[in-house]
Design an enzyme around this catalytic site. Structure first.
Site, short mmCIF file in Angstrom:
data_model
loop_
_atom_site.label_atom_id
_atom_site.label_comp_id
_atom_site.label_asym_id
_atom_site.label_seq_id
_atom_site.Cartn_x
_atom_site.Cartn_y
_atom_site.Cartn_z
N ILE A 112 0.87 -1.18 0.00
CA ILE A 112 0.00 0.00 0.00
C ILE A 112 0.89 1.21 0.00
O ILE A 112 1.24 1.74 1.04
CB ILE A 112 -0.93 -0.05 1.23
CG1 ILE A 112 -1.76 -1.34 1.14
CG2 ILE A 112 -1.79 1.20 1.33
CD1 ILE A 112 -2.66 -1.61 2.29
N GLU A 113 1.31 1.63 -1.18
CA GLU A 113 2.31 2.69 -1.26
C GLU A 113 1.63 4.04 -1.44
O GLU A 113 1.73 4.66 -2.48
CB GLU A 113 3.29 2.38 -2.39
CG GLU A 113 3.96 1.02 -2.22
CD GLU A 113 5.10 0.76 -3.19
OE1 GLU A 113 5.70 1.75 -3.66
OE2 GLU A 113 5.39 -0.40 -3.49
#
Ligand SMILES: *[C@@H]1O[C@H](CO)[C@@H](O)[C@H](O)[C@H]1NC(C)=O
Ligand SMILES: *[C@@H]1O[C@H](CO)[C@@H](O)[C@H](O)[C@H]1NC(C)=O
Ligand SMILES: *[C@@H]1O[C@H](CO)[C@@H](O)[C@H](O)[C@H]1NC(C)=O
Ligand SMILES: *[C@@H]1O[C@H](CO)[C@@H](O)[C@H](O)[C@H]1NC(C)=O
Length: 354
Positions: A112-113
């Site tokens: 989850i960047e």
């Protein structure tokens, strides 16, 4: 959902291979699989986890990985805004664990960047997502693994101001992406290393400095580099970049296999920057433009992995496993073997000093 589970039939020739992997290994070798069938040529004597980032499910990879005692895990990516609502979070986690069970997989890698401000609703939701995902997977799939991808430094890199200590405590381990670092380190408009030595190791010092157990950290190294077009190449090999307001990282990602083919036709051959402890080379394209390519090879990777035993990190991994040349060409075969070998950390005589 239950109907789906009833339909799941073990695709392996031996049904025992559909059982989840429960063994815990001392040293993790975490491989991202993205495309093609190259996984057959991975060094399976080392691999412990394969994260499937391909956009299709491969039952033969699952059966093969399980036959080697290797976990195969899902990719988990969700828009953080959508999971601030706890009900939405539960829905997403339920979908993920159901999919993992249906495909006989052994966990999930949360990638989850996204930018998050400290103390925002998203900040708390992300920590809660990690906690609830880990609890659900561990309960529903015995021995399963939940991991989380973090940037090279916990210092709000790329505006990812997460609760890193909380997240590390609440999942099995963090995969530290010690690459794509050049845009954050850019002080002059010149090309530089994707994964410079000093900053890479400083990042691990920072995570450990937050009281994160080193056994929760897997070192991520790049099997790709960046190709920069130079406005000018100076006599001392500085590649001056075109200034652009919108785009800081003006480089193009390029695979190790492509670079190894290009290196022979480059006019510089392999060069070494001793400050960044990284190889690079210069070449001219068909339009006469000069390029500089920064990458990692067994030498630069081995220097970084020497940190692992002395600091008791959990293991190593790379983005990604399908960037090497797995053809039968003997030169390529040797280069590929050397890259896999470079993952085995050697204790260095001198400890890292920042
Ligand atoms: C729940 O998630 C969906 C997408 O999965 C999103 O469209 C919706 O806005 C979310 N609801 C809330 C209350 O966050
Ligand atoms: C981070 O998460 C942990 C675990 O949920 C929590 O105990 C801690 O208070 C959080 N820290 C901050 C600064 O929010
Ligand atoms: C190493 O990197 C850190 C973090 O970017 C920096 O503060 C420090 O000055 C660097 N040290 C050297 C010797 O380059
Ligand atoms: C590069 O050149 C060397 C020396 O000419 C040769 O031995 C090698 O096979 C070449 N490598 C590739 C990948 O073409």
């Amino acid at each position: 959902m239950n109907k789906l589970l009833c339909l799941a039939v073990c695709p392996c020739s031996d049904p025992a291979l559909c059982a989840p992997i429960t063994e815990i290994r001392d040293f993790e070798v975490f491989v991202f699989h993205v495309r093609d069938k190259n996984w057959k040529f991975y060094d399976w004597s080392q691999v412990t986890t394969v994260a499937s980032f391909a956009d299709y499910y491969e039952p033969d990879l699952m059966c093969f990985a399980h036959s080697k005692g290797v976990r195969l895990v899902l990719k988990g990516d969700v828009c953080i805004k959508d999971i601030v609502d706890p009900k939405n979070r539960t829905v997403w986690i339920t979908q993920m664990v159901t999919l993992a069970k249906y495909q006989f997989m052994d966990g999930i890698n949360l990638d989850i960047e996204q930018a998050v401000w400290k103390g925002s609703p998203e900040y708390y939701a992300l920590t809660a997502l990690v906690q609830e995902t880990t609890e659900t997977f561990h309960r529903e799939i015995p021995g399963s693994q939940v991991t989380f991808d973090v940037p090279w430094s916990p210092d709000c890199v790329a505006l990812r101001c997460y609760n890193y200590t909380g997240i590390a405590d609440l999942c099995d381990f963090l995969f530290v992406m010690s690459y794509d670092m050049h845009p954050q380190l850019l002080t002059e408009w010149i090309a530089g290393a994707n994964s410079p030595y000093n900053e890479t190791l400083t990042g691990y010092d920072q995570y450990i400095g937050l009281n994160i157990n080193p056994k929760k950290l897997v070192m991520g190294v790049p099997w790709y580099g960046y190709d920069y077009v130079c406005l000018e190449l100076t006599k001392d090999n500085k590649c001056i970049l075109y200034k652009s307001e919108q785009q800081v990282a003006a480089g193009q990602q390029i695979s190790y296999s492509t670079m190894m083919k290009q290196l022979n036709s480059s006019f510089s051959g392999r060069l070494w920057d001793d400050n960044q402890k990284s190889p690079f080379y210069n070449y001219k394209d068909n339009n006469g433009h000069i390029h500089q390519v920064w990458y990692d090879d067994p030498e630069s990777i081995s220097l970084k992995t020497a940190y692992i035993p002395g600091h008791n990190l959990r293991g190593i991994g790379m983005w990604h496993g399908d960037l090497l040349d797995y053809s039968i060409d003997p030169v390529a075969q040797q280069q590929t073997e050397m890259m896999w070998k470079a993952l085995r950390p050697k204790q260095s005589p001198s400890q890292w000093q920042p």
